[in-house]
Write an enzyme that holds these catalytic residues in place. Structure first.
Site, mmCIF file in Angstrom:
data_model
loop_
_atom_site.group_PDB
_atom_site.id
_atom_site.type_symbol
_atom_site.label_atom_id
_atom_site.label_comp_id
_atom_site.label_asym_id
_atom_site.label_seq_id
_atom_site.Cartn_x
_atom_site.Cartn_y
_atom_site.Cartn_z
ATOM 1 N N CYS A 176 50.753 34.984 44.468
ATOM 2 C CA CYS A 176 49.954 36.020 43.820
ATOM 3 C C CYS A 176 50.680 36.578 42.590
ATOM 4 O O CYS A 176 50.735 35.896 41.572
ATOM 5 C CB CYS A 176 49.569 37.098 44.828
ATOM 6 S SG CYS A 176 48.016 37.879 44.393
ATOM 7 N N HIS A 201 47.010 34.045 49.252
ATOM 8 C CA HIS A 201 48.121 34.375 50.167
ATOM 9 C C HIS A 201 48.173 33.387 51.329
ATOM 10 O O HIS A 201 47.587 33.646 52.389
ATOM 11 C CB HIS A 201 47.951 35.797 50.691
ATOM 12 C CG HIS A 201 48.128 36.826 49.645
ATOM 13 N ND1 HIS A 201 49.333 37.447 49.407
ATOM 14 C CD2 HIS A 201 47.271 37.313 48.721
ATOM 15 C CE1 HIS A 201 49.199 38.287 48.404
ATOM 16 N NE2 HIS A 201 47.953 38.234 47.963
ATOM 17 N N GLU A 217 50.485 32.818 53.291
ATOM 18 C CA GLU A 217 51.219 33.377 54.436
ATOM 19 C C GLU A 217 50.281 33.992 55.476
ATOM 20 O O GLU A 217 50.657 34.154 56.637
ATOM 21 C CB GLU A 217 52.255 34.404 53.963
ATOM 22 C CG GLU A 217 51.725 35.750 53.463
ATOM 23 C CD GLU A 217 51.286 35.763 51.998
ATOM 24 O OE1 GLU A 217 51.027 34.677 51.432
ATOM 25 O OE2 GLU A 217 51.190 36.865 51.426
HETATM 26 N N1 GLN Z 1 49.050 42.870 41.153
HETATM 27 C C1 GLN Z 1 48.487 41.572 41.058
HETATM 28 C C2 GLN Z 1 46.969 41.591 41.038
HETATM 29 O O1 GLN Z 1 46.354 42.557 41.408
HETATM 30 C C3 GLN Z 1 48.977 40.687 42.188
HETATM 31 C C4 GLN Z 1 48.485 41.118 43.533
HETATM 32 C C5 GLN Z 1 49.272 40.520 44.674
HETATM 33 O O2 GLN Z 1 50.365 40.030 44.486
HETATM 34 N N2 GLN Z 1 48.722 40.617 45.870
HETATM 35 O O3 GLN Z 1 46.361 40.615 40.628
#
Ligand code: GLN
Length: 537
Positions: A382, A508, A510
């Protein structure tokens, strides 16, 4: 009709109610029963999505896009079945429903009160999954500790349900601590006695005591607890500190927690516990043939729980590779003080963690430059992916001021920008891009080799995305989009062609790794770390 098990905690927090609930569920599942676990949290936030990880650990996201408590991650990792919004309820959500009904006039003429209106809504939600005819057993974990003012309505709801459901349809487990006083060389039962008294004041008599302890419980201690807490001797269960959370189902099996629960609920097991896969996993976990050091670079490193699912995914992937993964926690801000090279010494892989806001981002970018240039295996999740794109844009495309809209909203080269459907959103709760979406994989890419598939489905939690206007330039210089959402064309995966293992994902992974299904991205990342280590040696 489903049967209900309620799990409360006493004496202190952090005793591991989530793990005990998951372990019991695993044992019942291994006997052929259909089980789910739900968590009721007594705080007023509607969900934990608006909480800082320092407050409450990681926010776990379900398939249906609910932002939930991290215990749901344990439920999924143990049971290998997905949970949903219905599996996590907070006081905020309960009150929101009741207040909305009040405004709609549903209680017209009546005073709306904690009892019966709030407790009715709690009971409705406690029996929602059970009423769907899908489960033999629904385990409900109550957050917090008995004695907290805010858990009272939940305990009252359990008291009422206990009467309504009938003697063999519900059961209450109290998880408690038996401290060891080294000065007296003794285990002490008094805090548990008090905790059970506190529970009795709310009208709940526990049926089973699960006792967290550093030392084995003697026969005398078990008898004393049974006598003072009014439970059967065989219902005093020892939960001794374990080397790994994944040992707990087998420890509970030894203590016969599952058979006690089955007999009290008058439930028949379909067969003896089938735990072969679980035991094989434990065998691999405990007998690694080698080890690798992997850096986890984030900004919430002070708190283990902030990256819970990532750490557990490494446990699963490590076992799959018969390799111990030593996680080296590196604070991204510390990298900004110019210590990148020394901090990345003796590492065989670097994972850049998810996150929000500017703090620590420059440190992450510095680290990515080093791993990209040195060929160290890289995995970005992310925000980790977004930082990798910024690093590449700055140092390879020579867009010196490349950044993310999250960091500099007015910058020229926003290689990461707000997703179009996020632009008008002002409210913060539950408004990110959440939950599972499809992703098509580019033929012949590293991603498609890892997944062994053309299309996957992964869970998300973000507002920003890669700016597609830069994709051509990035690809020309060797950074390609290997995963794309087929509907929105949003980039889900980026990788470097000329690098042994460099992959970043917008989702994600994970959140989908379980004991029985370790996530392929983690498995292959650990594999790449092993190869890197061998080549270097
Ligand atoms: N802050 C970034 C976004 O909103 C990444 C979010 C995250 O890592 N879950 O896109």
């Amino acid at each position: 009709m489903a049967k209900y098990v309620f799990v409360t905690g006493g004496v202190t927090s952090s005793l591991g109610k989530g793990i005990i609930s998951s372990a019991l569920a695993k044992l019942l599942q291994s006997r052929g029963l259909k089980v789910t676990i739900q968590k009721f949290d007594p705080y007023i936030n509607v969900d934990p999505g608006t909480l800082n990880p320092y407050e409450h650990g990681e926010c776990f996201v379900t398939e249906d896009g609910a932002e939930t408590d991290l215990d749901l991650g344990h439920y999924e990792r143990f049971l290998n079945t997905p949970t949903s919004q219905a599996n996590n309820v907070t006081t905020g959500r309960i009150y929101q429903t009741v207040i909305n009904k009040e405004r709609a006039g549903d209680y017209l003429g009546k005073t709306v009160q904690v009892i019966p209106h709030i407790t009715d809504e709690i009971k409705r939600r406690m029996t929602l999954l059970g009423n769907a005819n899908q489960y033999d057993v629904v385990i409900t974990e109550i957050g917090g500790t008995v004695g907290d003012i805010e858990s009272l309505p939940y305990l009252e709801a359990i008291r009422q349900l206990t009467r309504e459901l009938g003697v063999h349809d519900s059961l209450r487990i109290h998880l408690t601590l038996i401290p060891y006083l080294s000065a007296a060389s003794e285990l002490k039962t008094k805090p548990t006695q008090h905790s059970v008294k506190e529970l009795l004041q709310t009208g709940i008599q526990p049926d089973v005591l699960v006792c967290r302890t550093e030392k084995p419980l003697t026969k005398e201690i078990r008898s004393k607890l049974a006598l003072f807490c009014n439970v059967n001797k065989n219902s005093v269960i020892e939960a001794i500190d374990a080397e790994s959370i994944y040992d707990v189902p087998l420890l509970m099996l030894k203590e016969k927690l599952d058979t006690i629960v089955l007999s009290k609920l008058k439930l028949k097991s379909k067969h003896d516990p089938k735990l072969d896969n679980w035991k094989e996993f434990l065998g691999r976990l405990k007998n690694p043939t080698e080890q690798v050091n992997i850096a986890l670079i984030g900004k919430y490193n002070e708190l283990q729980d902030a990256y819970k699912s990532i750490l557990e995914s490494f446990v699963h992937a490590g076992a799959e590779n018969e390799c111990k993964v030593n996680i080296v926690s590196i604070h991204s801000e510390s990298l900004e003080r110019g210590e990148v090279l020394s901090k990345l010494k003796n590492l065989h892989g670097v994972l850049i963690a998810p996150g929000f806001g500017e703090r620590g981002t420059e440190g992450k970018i510095e680290a990515i430059k080093v791993v990209r240039e040195k060929g160290i295996p890289f995995f970005g999740i992310c925000l980790g992916l977004q930082m990798a794109v910024i690093e590449f844009a700055r140092n390879v495309l020579d867009l010196k001021n490349a950044t993310s809209e999250e960091i500099k909203p007015r910058a020229k080269d926003k290689v990461i920008h707000l997703m179009p459907d996020q632009i008008k959103i002002k409210k913060k709760g539950g408004t990110m891009r959440l939950g599972a979406y499809d992703c098509d994989l580019k033929k012949g890419s590293l991603a498609s080799k890892i997944y062994q598939s053309n299309s996957v489905n992964e869970r998300h939690r973000h507002r920003y995305e890669i700016n597609n206007a830069y994709l051509k330039q990035l690809a020309k210089a060797g950074m390609i989009a290997s995963g794309i959402n087929p509907q929105t064309k949003l980039v889900e995966i980026m990788e470097l062609e000329e690098h042994p293992f460099f992959i970043g994902v917008q989702f994600h992974p994970e959140l989908k790794s379980t004991v029985e299904k370790p996530h392929p991205l983690f498995v292959h990342f650990v594999k790449a770390a092993k190869s890197y280590k061998h080549e270097k040696a």
